[in-house]
Design a protein around this motif. Structure first.
Motif, PDB file in Angstrom:
ATOM      1  N   LYS A  62       0.817  -1.211   0.000  1.00  0.00           N
ATOM      2  CA  LYS A  62       0.000   0.000   0.000  1.00  0.00           C
ATOM      3  C   LYS A  62       0.852   1.264   0.000  1.00  0.00           C
ATOM      4  CE  LYS A  62      -4.030  -1.947   2.406  1.00  0.00           C
ATOM      5  NZ  LYS A  62      -5.025  -1.595   1.365  1.00  0.00           N
ATOM      6  N   GLY A  63       2.173   1.125   0.039  1.00  0.00           N
ATOM      7  CA  GLY A  63       3.048   2.282   0.041  1.00  0.00           C
ATOM      8  C   GLY A  63       3.168   2.960   1.378  1.00  0.00           C
ATOM      9  N   LEU A  64       2.883   2.212   2.448  1.00  0.00           N
ATOM     10  CA  LEU A  64       2.917   2.802   3.786  1.00  0.00           C
ATOM     11  C   LEU A  64       4.187   2.457   4.561  1.00  0.00           C
ATOM     12  CD1 LEU A  64      -0.786   2.108   4.821  1.00  0.00           C
ATOM     13  CD2 LEU A  64       0.170   4.257   3.987  1.00  0.00           C
ATOM     14  N   VAL A  65       4.905   1.458   4.102  1.00  0.00           N
ATOM     15  CA  VAL A  65       6.103   0.997   4.795  1.00  0.00           C
ATOM     16  C   VAL A  65       7.217   0.725   3.792  1.00  0.00           C
ATOM     17  CG1 VAL A  65       7.081  -0.983   6.047  1.00  0.00           C
ATOM     18  CG2 VAL A  65       4.962   0.054   6.842  1.00  0.00           C
ATOM     19  N   GLU A  66       8.454   1.024   4.200  1.00  0.00           N
ATOM     20  CA  GLU A  66       9.632   0.727   3.383  1.00  0.00           C
ATOM     21  C   GLU A  66      10.466  -0.335   4.089  1.00  0.00           C
ATOM     22  OE1 GLU A  66      11.386   4.568   3.243  1.00  0.00           O
ATOM     23  OE2 GLU A  66      10.114   5.266   1.594  1.00  0.00           O
ATOM     24  N   SER A  70      18.142  -6.274   4.999  1.00  0.00           N
ATOM     25  CA  SER A  70      19.352  -6.644   5.745  1.00  0.00           C
ATOM     26  C   SER A  70      19.034  -7.915   6.529  1.00  0.00           C
ATOM     27  CB  SER A  70      19.746  -5.504   6.674  1.00  0.00           C
ATOM     28  OG  SER A  70      18.653  -5.151   7.514  1.00  0.00           O
ATOM     29  N   ASN A  71      19.888  -8.274   7.423  1.00  0.00           N
ATOM     30  CA  ASN A  71      19.642  -9.447   8.252  1.00  0.00           C
ATOM     31  C   ASN A  71      19.854  -9.078   9.731  1.00  0.00           C
ATOM     32  OD1 ASN A  71      19.114 -12.016   9.093  1.00  0.00           O
ATOM     33  ND2 ASN A  71      21.132 -12.838   8.559  1.00  0.00           N
ATOM     34  N   PRO A  72      18.797  -8.901  10.497  1.00  0.00           N
ATOM     35  CA  PRO A  72      17.404  -9.092  10.089  1.00  0.00           C
ATOM     36  C   PRO A  72      16.882  -7.899   9.283  1.00  0.00           C
ATOM     37  CG  PRO A  72      17.474  -8.326  12.338  1.00  0.00           C
ATOM     38  CD  PRO A  72      18.908  -8.527  11.922  1.00  0.00           C
ATOM     39  N   GLN A  73      15.729  -8.084   8.634  1.00  0.00           N
ATOM     40  CA  GLN A  73      15.135  -6.998   7.869  1.00  0.00           C
ATOM     41  C   GLN A  73      14.716  -5.868   8.803  1.00  0.00           C
ATOM     42  OE1 GLN A  73      11.964  -9.102   5.738  1.00  0.00           O
ATOM     43  NE2 GLN A  73      13.115  -8.844   3.834  1.00  0.00           N
ATOM     44  N   VAL A  74      14.857  -4.653   8.283  1.00  0.00           N
ATOM     45  CA  VAL A  74      14.473  -3.465   9.048  1.00  0.00           C
ATOM     46  C   VAL A  74      13.376  -2.733   8.269  1.00  0.00           C
ATOM     47  CG1 VAL A  74      15.252  -1.279  10.027  1.00  0.00           C
ATOM     48  CG2 VAL A  74      16.774  -3.265  10.046  1.00  0.00           C
ATOM     49  N   PHE A  75      12.394  -2.232   8.997  1.00  0.00           N
ATOM     50  CA  PHE A  75      11.254  -1.564   8.371  1.00  0.00           C
ATOM     51  C   PHE A  75      11.099  -0.157   8.941  1.00  0.00           C
ATOM     52  CE2 PHE A  75      10.419  -6.091   9.113  1.00  0.00           C
ATOM     53  CZ  PHE A  75      10.350  -6.556   7.801  1.00  0.00           C
ATOM     54  N   ARG A  76      10.530   0.711   8.127  1.00  0.00           N
ATOM     55  CA  ARG A  76      10.184   2.040   8.623  1.00  0.00           C
ATOM     56  C   ARG A  76       8.910   2.515   7.932  1.00  0.00           C
ATOM     57  NH1 ARG A  76      14.494   6.401   5.982  1.00  0.00           N
ATOM     58  NH2 ARG A  76      13.766   6.261   3.814  1.00  0.00           N
ATOM     59  N   ALA A  77       8.142   3.295   8.666  1.00  0.00           N
ATOM     60  CA  ALA A  77       6.913   3.855   8.103  1.00  0.00           C
ATOM     61  C   ALA A  77       7.247   5.096   7.299  1.00  0.00           C
ATOM     62  CB  ALA A  77       5.944   4.212   9.230  1.00  0.00           C
ATOM     63  N   ILE A  80       4.123  10.825   8.113  1.00  0.00           N
ATOM     64  CA  ILE A  80       2.696  10.925   8.419  1.00  0.00           C
ATOM     65  C   ILE A  80       1.944  11.570   7.260  1.00  0.00           C
ATOM     66  CG2 ILE A  80       1.009  12.026   9.926  1.00  0.00           C
ATOM     67  CD1 ILE A  80       2.990  11.696  12.219  1.00  0.00           C
ATOM     68  N   ASP A  81       2.483  12.655   6.700  1.00  0.00           N
ATOM     69  CA  ASP A  81       1.809  13.333   5.588  1.00  0.00           C
ATOM     70  C   ASP A  81       1.659  12.414   4.384  1.00  0.00           C
ATOM     71  OD1 ASP A  81       1.517  15.641   7.029  1.00  0.00           O
ATOM     72  OD2 ASP A  81       3.296  16.628   6.204  1.00  0.00           O
ATOM     73  N   GLU A  82       2.718  11.654   4.092  1.00  0.00           N
ATOM     74  CA  GLU A  82       2.659  10.742   2.951  1.00  0.00           C
ATOM     75  C   GLU A  82       1.658   9.622   3.197  1.00  0.00           C
ATOM     76  OE1 GLU A  82       5.622   7.885   0.249  1.00  0.00           O
ATOM     77  OE2 GLU A  82       6.461   9.316   1.690  1.00  0.00           O
ATOM     78  N   ALA A  83       1.625   9.117   4.429  1.00  0.00           N
ATOM     79  CA  ALA A  83       0.686   8.045   4.763  1.00  0.00           C
ATOM     80  C   ALA A  83      -0.758   8.526   4.636  1.00  0.00           C
ATOM     81  CB  ALA A  83       0.950   7.545   6.187  1.00  0.00           C
ATOM     82  N   VAL A  84      -1.024   9.701   5.155  1.00  0.00           N
ATOM     83  CA  VAL A  84      -2.382  10.249   5.076  1.00  0.00           C
ATOM     84  C   VAL A  84      -2.781  10.464   3.624  1.00  0.00           C
ATOM     85  CG1 VAL A  84      -3.804  12.258   5.598  1.00  0.00           C
ATOM     86  CG2 VAL A  84      -2.332  11.287   7.364  1.00  0.00           C
ATOM     87  N   SER A  85      -1.866  11.021   2.818  1.00  0.00           N
ATOM     88  CA  SER A  85      -2.155  11.261   1.407  1.00  0.00           C
ATOM     89  C   SER A  85      -2.420   9.950   0.673  1.00  0.00           C
ATOM     90  CB  SER A  85      -0.978  11.997   0.754  1.00  0.00           C
ATOM     91  OG  SER A  85      -1.214  12.195  -0.616  1.00  0.00           O
TER      92      SER A  85
END
Length: 278
Positions: A62-66, A70-77, A80-85
């Motif tokens: 959905k384009g909300l998380v990147e 790596s090992n282990p995998q790392v995620f980031r949101a 906020i403005d991009e998520a709302v849009s």
């Protein structure tokens, strides 16, 4: 509002916008930190670690998380403005698809329609009543007479719609229950006629056992009327708005309220002769 309340509210709203519970909790957990592993997300959100990966895959699609592989995998949101849009665009897209789907339904009533002169409907809840008010104003071609019985009714959105109606040549007249609200509306709509209504029955009569507060009266093109009122709910300091809507120049409800409203306008005219207000 404290942090736990904000967090729960955010999760609830995300679910209302289409995310499942674990997806909403995982996103909120990431939104609270710069980045995190599945373990971090699980500990923060209380989502089982084995379910975090499924939730992240959906959020990523959905384009909300990147994701950083790596090992282990790392995620980031995303921000906020991009998520709302992003969610807003998806929500609009879904509602447009819904419009097309509903518009393509075959009628099941053999084409029967209700005569406009007998059209009277009950409406419950401020969202539905606000939506109907917006539709009436947007569809006006000649005249909008709006009497506001409570200050909470006059919002920036309503002011914008009234201004838009005025700019397209619709006669807009707004009545209020007191001078303070009159001044507020006049500042927001300097080109629109605003007055303090003489309709004393808008406020009810506590001494007579009637504490009903009329919240709004909307008369559009002298043939459609919306009347709503506030009622107390069991929850402290909360009110519930309910109303009735009628359409058709010969409709009894429309005719009665039209004449009652005329008594509170600054210029009284016979609606049958030349309009509600000059």
């Amino acid at each position: 509002m404290d942090e736990p309340s904000n967090q729960q509210r955010a999760i609830e709203l995300l679910q209302q916008l289409g995310l499942k519970e674990y997806e909403a909790k995982s996103f909120v957990a990431l939104a609270r930190r710069a980045e995190g592993t599945a373990k971090d997300i699980s500990e923060t959100s209380e989502v089982p670690r084995t379910r975090v990966y499924d939730a992240i895959r959906v959020l990523e699609s959905k384009g909300l998380v990147e994701t950083q592989h790596s090992n282990p995998q790392v995620f980031r949101a995303v921000s906020i403005d991009e998520a709302v849009s992003t969610l807003q665009s998806e929500y609009v897209g879904r509602t447009e698809t819904l419009r097309d789907a509903l518009g393509g339904l075959e009628p099941s009533d053999d084409g029967r329609t209700t005569e406009a002169t007998h059209e009277v409907w009950a409406i419950e809840g401020d969202q539905g009543i606000t939506s109907r008010t917006e539709q009436l104003i947007a569809g006006a071609t000649e005249e909008v007479v709006l009497v506001i019985g409570h200050g909470s009714i006059f919002t920036d959105r309503l002011a914008e719609q009234l201004q838009t109606a005025h700019e397209r040549g619709v006669s807009v007249v707004v009545g209020t229950v007191d001078e303070d609200l009159e001044a507020e509306i006049q500042r927001a709509l300097p080109e629109v006629e605003v007055f303090v209504s003489g309709l004393e029955w808008l406020r009810g009569s506590p001494l007579a056992g009637d504490d009903t507060e009329i919240s709004r009266l909307v008369l559009v093109d002298r043939e459609a009327i919306l009347v709503s009122s506030f009622t107390e709910t069991a929850e402290a300091d909360r009110t519930h708005e309910q109303g009735v809507f009628g359409r058709g120049f010969d409709n009894g409800l429309v005719a009665i309220v039209r004449r009652l409203m005329a008594t509170g306008l600054p210029v009284e005219d016979d609606p049958e002769e030349g309009g509600v207000a000059g």
